[in-house]
Motif scaffolding. Structure first.
Motif, mmCIF file in Angstrom:
data_model
loop_
_atom_site.group_PDB
_atom_site.id
_atom_site.type_symbol
_atom_site.label_atom_id
_atom_site.label_comp_id
_atom_site.label_asym_id
_atom_site.label_seq_id
_atom_site.Cartn_x
_atom_site.Cartn_y
_atom_site.Cartn_z
ATOM 1 N N GLU A 42 -5.703 0.375 -7.182
ATOM 2 C CA GLU A 42 -5.310 -0.598 -6.015
ATOM 3 C C GLU A 42 -5.173 -0.037 -4.800
ATOM 4 O OE1 GLU A 42 -3.302 -3.545 -6.648
ATOM 5 O OE2 GLU A 42 -4.136 -3.746 -8.580
ATOM 6 N N ILE A 43 -4.838 1.322 -4.609
ATOM 7 C CA ILE A 43 -5.007 1.855 -3.334
ATOM 8 C C ILE A 43 -6.379 1.736 -2.669
ATOM 9 C CG2 ILE A 43 -4.787 4.099 -2.183
ATOM 10 C CD1 ILE A 43 -2.787 4.950 -4.333
ATOM 11 N N ARG A 44 -7.618 1.954 -3.454
ATOM 12 C CA ARG A 44 -8.737 1.920 -3.045
ATOM 13 C C ARG A 44 -9.086 0.510 -2.487
ATOM 14 N NH1 ARG A 44 -14.045 2.070 -5.545
ATOM 15 N NH2 ARG A 44 -15.649 3.091 -4.082
ATOM 16 N N GLY A 45 -8.790 -0.048 -3.462
ATOM 17 C CA GLY A 45 -9.031 -1.678 -3.077
ATOM 18 C C GLY A 45 -8.305 -2.252 -1.744
ATOM 19 N N LEU A 74 0.677 -1.162 -0.046
ATOM 20 C CA LEU A 74 0.065 -0.176 0.081
ATOM 21 C C LEU A 74 0.855 1.176 -0.110
ATOM 22 C CD1 LEU A 74 -2.558 1.430 0.269
ATOM 23 C CD2 LEU A 74 -2.737 1.232 2.690
ATOM 24 N N LEU A 75 1.812 1.301 0.806
ATOM 25 C CA LEU A 75 2.842 2.562 0.813
ATOM 26 C C LEU A 75 3.368 2.708 -0.540
ATOM 27 C CD1 LEU A 75 4.563 1.808 4.450
ATOM 28 C CD2 LEU A 75 2.645 3.715 3.648
ATOM 29 N N GLY A 76 3.987 1.228 -1.038
ATOM 30 C CA GLY A 76 4.667 1.467 -2.374
ATOM 31 C C GLY A 76 3.752 2.015 -3.405
ATOM 32 N N ASP A 77 2.398 1.762 -3.622
ATOM 33 C CA ASP A 77 1.288 2.187 -4.324
ATOM 34 C C ASP A 77 1.116 3.625 -4.206
ATOM 35 O OD1 ASP A 77 1.057 -0.235 -5.491
ATOM 36 O OD2 ASP A 77 -0.824 -0.699 -4.392
ATOM 37 N N LEU A 78 1.178 4.190 -2.927
ATOM 38 C CA LEU A 78 0.937 5.585 -2.652
ATOM 39 C C LEU A 78 1.925 6.355 -3.346
ATOM 40 C CD1 LEU A 78 -0.669 5.242 0.965
ATOM 41 C CD2 LEU A 78 -1.766 6.429 -1.088
ATOM 42 N N ALA A 106 5.430 19.220 -3.134
ATOM 43 C CA ALA A 106 6.589 19.005 -4.055
ATOM 44 C C ALA A 106 6.751 17.929 -4.941
ATOM 45 C CB ALA A 106 7.954 19.624 -3.509
ATOM 46 N N ASP A 107 6.659 16.819 -4.080
ATOM 47 C CA ASP A 107 6.759 15.478 -4.866
ATOM 48 C C ASP A 107 5.205 15.115 -5.349
ATOM 49 O OD1 ASP A 107 5.794 15.158 -2.153
ATOM 50 O OD2 ASP A 107 6.795 13.438 -2.049
ATOM 51 N N GLY A 108 4.419 15.718 -5.449
ATOM 52 C CA GLY A 108 3.006 15.256 -5.955
ATOM 53 C C GLY A 108 2.137 15.476 -4.799
ATOM 54 N N PRO A 109 0.716 14.832 -5.094
ATOM 55 C CA PRO A 109 -0.600 15.203 -4.257
ATOM 56 C C PRO A 109 -0.417 14.459 -2.938
ATOM 57 C CG PRO A 109 -1.370 13.597 -5.798
ATOM 58 C CD PRO A 109 0.258 14.345 -6.356
ATOM 59 N N ILE A 110 -0.762 14.966 -1.994
ATOM 60 C CA ILE A 110 -1.165 14.500 -0.505
ATOM 61 C C ILE A 110 -2.553 13.931 -0.578
ATOM 62 C CG2 ILE A 110 -1.271 16.476 0.672
ATOM 63 C CD1 ILE A 110 -0.059 15.219 3.140
ATOM 64 N N VAL A 111 -2.914 13.030 -0.294
ATOM 65 C CA VAL A 111 -4.635 12.533 -0.525
ATOM 66 C C VAL A 111 -5.034 12.377 0.925
ATOM 67 C CG1 VAL A 111 -4.166 12.144 -3.053
ATOM 68 C CG2 VAL A 111 -3.933 10.460 -1.114
ATOM 69 N N VAL A 112 -6.479 12.089 0.878
ATOM 70 C CA VAL A 112 -7.103 11.918 2.227
ATOM 71 C C VAL A 112 -6.524 10.590 2.534
ATOM 72 C CG1 VAL A 112 -9.376 11.211 3.282
ATOM 73 C CG2 VAL A 112 -9.219 13.004 1.549
ATOM 74 N N HIS A 113 -6.249 9.550 1.980
ATOM 75 C CA HIS A 113 -5.849 8.256 2.308
ATOM 76 C C HIS A 113 -4.387 8.444 3.056
ATOM 77 C CE1 HIS A 113 -8.550 5.720 0.355
ATOM 78 N NE2 HIS A 113 -8.234 6.406 -0.703
ATOM 79 N N ASP A 114 -3.706 9.358 2.731
ATOM 80 C CA ASP A 114 -2.331 9.786 3.396
ATOM 81 C C ASP A 114 -2.934 10.339 4.870
ATOM 82 O OD1 ASP A 114 -0.386 9.184 1.524
ATOM 83 O OD2 ASP A 114 -1.201 11.205 0.526
ATOM 84 N N PHE A 115 -3.467 11.244 4.872
ATOM 85 C CA PHE A 115 -4.088 11.884 6.299
ATOM 86 C C PHE A 115 -4.747 10.755 7.227
ATOM 87 C CE2 PHE A 115 -4.422 15.790 3.906
ATOM 88 C CZ PHE A 115 -3.356 16.706 4.630
ATOM 89 N N GLU A 116 -5.344 9.540 6.539
ATOM 90 C CA GLU A 116 -5.810 8.439 7.481
ATOM 91 C C GLU A 116 -4.765 7.680 8.246
ATOM 92 O OE1 GLU A 116 -10.262 7.926 5.616
ATOM 93 O OE2 GLU A 116 -8.789 6.519 5.166
ATOM 94 N N ARG A 117 -3.574 8.013 7.627
ATOM 95 C CA ARG A 117 -2.424 7.088 8.233
ATOM 96 C C ARG A 117 -1.896 7.884 9.495
ATOM 97 N NH1 ARG A 117 -1.086 2.849 5.605
ATOM 98 N NH2 ARG A 117 0.777 2.482 6.667
#
Length: 855
Positions: free
Chosen positions: A513-516, A476-480, A744-755
């Motif tokens: 993949e991430i959502r799944g 999952l971390l790799g996919d993010l 700077a390296d791309g989007p930070i998404v809700v899935h990131d905040f949930e971690r």
């Protein structure tokens, strides 16, 4: 070999046929090709090869060979919709074979009976076959027979028996090299998990089975059907409809099994009905009914008729004839022992109630209500819904509320087994009818406090507890990480005008993949925690703060004013008119974000007045002079509340629910008081407020340029007292949990905040569209702000509309000036608006920002 390595088996069979084989060997080769075409290819070719195999078996004078081929041919004919011919072939196969071969033929006749919905006949044959197969130490066929018996058990609701057979079959398959059968076993365990109410496990096992089938390069249409059923139960009906329709197109393209097409049409009809598209549901269900009837599959035909009646009712076709149709369907389903029988009885009762046929309604609802004490969660919900309708027909408000409470308790326990916030939110749709019944009974009782309790009972419940944190899953971390890299490359290419279809395809794949993976997460434990207490709310509000909760009943807004120790109710306008006016306001704010729109300012202000009449009505005159907390329904999440005349000069905050406000109000700030300032790339003002704020907050952590990378930003945000993020925001209506802030390296998404272990106590998002949400389920919100609130954030300032970047800077500086002097977010935002220049652009910018929570 055809179920271990299908493509290789067909290649070997073709080699045999090219080497002048004996009739016996040629029969086997044609049978292998026929089986492959039957299960994964063209049914016409399958029947050609299987008939050829039968003729060659007769020439070889081997009755067991003939019986084995007749069994494969019989299954093919049944799945092609030629039921009588297929059953005749299977009967002939049983007659001519003996011993071990006859047991295998009996298994396949049992399979055909299962396809036809003849469950008793299927169980009888498979029970005759299993002892012989075991005696012959036939591991593969014994495991297949156990899997089939388990599947039949599930069809009639015997989940525990099914699970025992699935476990026994899996242990046998583990000793074989039958890869397709192993994949089928994983799929079957997923079906068992779903039937027992474990949606995350079902999705995980179905995805694993899909990966196994993909490695074998064989489609599995049954997996599509089963996955559609789980997606619907998870509140993802539009996705289920898309999957079913896509599978139908593939099946038609290869000339596949007619029986599978009928089942896919039924799945599509169910999904369309739940997605709110009754006309598509009627079309799919009617075609499914015709196919099932032609295939002589009454069990399946009756289920399709149930969906057809439901869809016709949803399309507004309620009539006495529809009551009779639903009652007939219920009776037939009960005769089959189908778990869906109570659902049909509830449907008949509901239609009868609409027609005023109280005696008929009571008879049908009483039957449906029997399911409320046993079975999987959604079946018990059906029973409690029937009981609530019975109580309403009898004029018992107490009975209605008790049934609704019990039914929603069942759904609460079920939802808390779901780890993903998206699934928790969408699952609330299952309880919408019960919640509406309870609210109506509360309104009729004339007790505003009771209406408040039931408004809260089913409002923003997905935010009542934080989502289960994803495990330390390296994939999952790799996919993010990969998603972030691809999204950044796509953004760079887009800005340079280069084509990006390949990057977009890869981004969508990674999103899936991430959502799944997140949907596979199981909730920590059943149980919903403490219930909403209006007395506690009124105590915390005190005499100064007023909480305004808006409930919607029968399309009209009910305003509940909570404060000074009491709850008062006022009736306002129609929700549909308020939604339309709110969209006009949004368009006006977008226009005011650009210079030269001064003339539009009075128009937008007038819109605010009309919106106040629709949303607050006479309650606007009773707001007093103190701070106000607005709790709107999900469908009004984009209203800029500060634009309403009676709220324009107020200390104003917004909360998804009164329970959320209470939790935020009682949240303690973290020790240490760390301040984090983040400046993302590409801003028109380059986040001009950040350097000034860094000077104001001595010792704060400033992340900008290459340091504003997602891993570092998340590390610093975790447990911070105050975070200010100046970055481009993107709201994703199609997938709200991929709404993002650009780093700077791309989007930070809700899935990131949930971690995060704990999101910042206060967070200020000084960019467009960060306070946009998707309204899902009964009254739930998915988006960036709602992801932060359950994770420890007590207050958020965010924006509901596009704004002028330059005008944001003075607003943010004034906001932080107020915070530095000890004001709350809502107080500081009120003062910041007042400090802005009076021109249209600055005024619109101030109205577009809202304070969420209670900090």
């Amino acid at each position: 070999m055809v179920f271990a390595a299908p493509k290789q088996a067909v290649a070997r069979a073709e080699e045999v046929l090219g080497s002048a084989p004996s009739p016996l060997h040629a029969s086997v080769a044609h049978q292998v090709i026929g089986i492959w075409q039957r299960d994964w290819g063209d049914m016409k070719l399958a029947l050609h090869h299987l008939r050829r195999a039968r003729d060659l078996a007769v020439r070889a004078e081997s009755t067991d060979r003939e019986g084995d081929v007749l069994a494969a041919l019989g299954v093919a004919l049944v799945t092609a919709g030629r039921t009588r011919q297929g059953l005749d072939a299977l009967e002939r196969g049983v007659t001519v074979s003996s011993g071990h071969t006859r047991a295998r033929v009996l298994y396949r006749r049992a399979y055909a009976s299962w396809v036809l919905g003849r469950h008793r006949e299927s169980l009888e044959d498979v029970r005759r076959a299993i002892p012989v197969l075991r005696q012959m130490d036939d591991v593969i066929w014994t495991a297949r027979a156990l899997t089939l018996r388990a599947t039949v058990h599930l069809a009639v609701g015997a989940v525990e028996r099914a699970e025992a057979d699935f476990a026994a079959a899996e242990s046998l398959f583990d000793t074989t090299g039958q890869e397709h059968d192993k994949a089928d076993g994983v799929e079957s365990r997923g079906l068992a998990a779903f039937r027992s109410g474990d949606i995350p496990a079902a999705l995980r096992l179905f995805d694993e089975a899909g990966d196994r089938y993909a490695k074998l390069d064989t489609p599995s249409f049954m997996l599509y059907i089963r996955r559609c059923e789980v997606l619907m139960a998870a509140g993802l009906a539009p996705e289920a409809l898309a999957e079913a329709d896509a599978a139908i197109a593939v099946l038609d393209g290869i000339g596949g099994q007619s029986t599978l097409k009928a089942e896919l049409l039924l799945a599509a009809a169910r999904a369309a009905r739940r997605a709110g598209d009754p006309h598509t549901a009627i079309a799919r269900a009617a075609l499914a009914v015709r196919l099932f009837a032609a295939q002589r599959r009454p069990w399946w035909e009756t289920h399709a008729r149930l969906v057809l009646v439901e869809a016709r009712l949803a399309a507004g076709r309620g009539s006495g004839r529809l009551v009779a149709d639903a009652a007939e369907v219920a009776e037939r389903l009960a005769g089959f022992g189908a778990p869906a029988a109570p659902e049909a009885s509830l449907l008949a009762g509901r239609i009868a109630l609409r027609l005023g046929w109280t005696a008929d309604a009571e008879r049908h609802l009483a039957v449906a209500a029997r399911s409320r004490h046993s079975g999987p969660p959604l079946a018990r919900m059906t029973g409690w819904a029937a009981q609530a309708l019975r109580a309403r027909a009898a004029g018992s408000q107490r009975g209605v509320l008790e049934a609704c409470r019990r039914g929603l308790d069942v759904l609460d326990d079920h939802r808390m087994t779901l780890g993903a916030s998206e699934l928790r939110a969408r699952a609330t749709e299952q309880g919408a009818e019960l919640a509406a019944l309870a609210q109506r009974a509360s309104l009729d009782s004339g007790h505003p406090r009771r209406l408040l309790v039931w408004s809260e009972r089913w409002r923003a419940t997905a935010l009542a507890a934080p989502p289960t944190r994803p495990p330390a899953d390296p994939e999952l971390l790799g996919d993010l990480t990969a998603f972030r890299e691809i999204a950044a490359r796509a953004e760079a290419a887009r800005m340079e005008g280069r084509p990006i279809p390949a990057l977009e395809r890869e981004q969508r794949r990674l999103e899936r993949e991430i959502r799944g993976r997140t949907l596979h997460i199981r909730g920590d434990a059943p149980g919903f925690g403490s219930r909403f207490d209006p007395g506690r709310l009124l105590e915390r509000l005190g005499d100064d703060v007023l909480l305004v909760e808006l409930a919607v009943l029968d399309g009209r807004v009910q305003v509940l004013l909570c404060g000074q120790g009491r709850v008062r109710r006022f009736e306002a306008g129609l929700l549909a008119e308020a939604e339309t006016e709110a969209e006009h306001v949004q368009a006006g704010l977008r226009r005011l974000a650009h210079p030269g729109a001064e003339a539009r300012l009075p128009v937008v202000e007038a819109m605010g007045g009309r919106l106040e009449e629709l949303l607050l009505g006479p309650a606007a005159a009773h707001l007093g002079s103190g701070p106000v907390v607005v709790v709107p329904p999900g469908r009004l999440h984009r209203v800029p509340w500060a634009l309403l005349p009676s709220l324009r000069e107020r200390v104003l905050s917004v909360s998804p629910s009164a329970s959320s406000w209470l939790r935020a109000h009682e949240t303690e700030p973290p020790p240490g008081g760390r301040h984090v300032l983040v400046r993302g790339p590409g801003l028109a003002t380059e986040g001009a407020e950040v350097p000034e704020l860094a000077g104001r907050y001595g010792g704060s952590t400033v992340l900008e340029a290459d340091e504003a990378r997602v891993p570092r930003v998340l590390e610093e945000l975790d447990g911070a007292a105050l975070a200010h993020i100046a970055a481009h925001g993107t709201f994703r209506a199609d997938s709200p949990l991929f709404s993002s802030l650009r780093m700077a390296d791309g989007p930070i998404v809700v899935h990131d905040f949930e971690r995060l272990d704990r999101s910042p106590y206060r967070i200020i998002l000084s960019c467009c569209d960060t306070a946009r949400f998707a309204s899902v389920g009964a009254d739930e919100l998915l988006g960036l702000v709602t992801a932060l609130l359950p994770l420890g954030t007590a207050g958020v300032v965010a924006c509901t509309a596009p704004v002028n970047d330059a005008a944001v800077v003075p607003l943010m500086l004034a906001l932080h000036k107020g915070l530095s002097s000890g004001l709350s977010l809502a107080e500081a935002l009120r003062d910041a608006r007042a400090a802005l220049p009076a021109d249209a652009t600055h005024q619109a910018t101030g109205w577009a920002f809202s304070a969420f929570g209670a900090a």
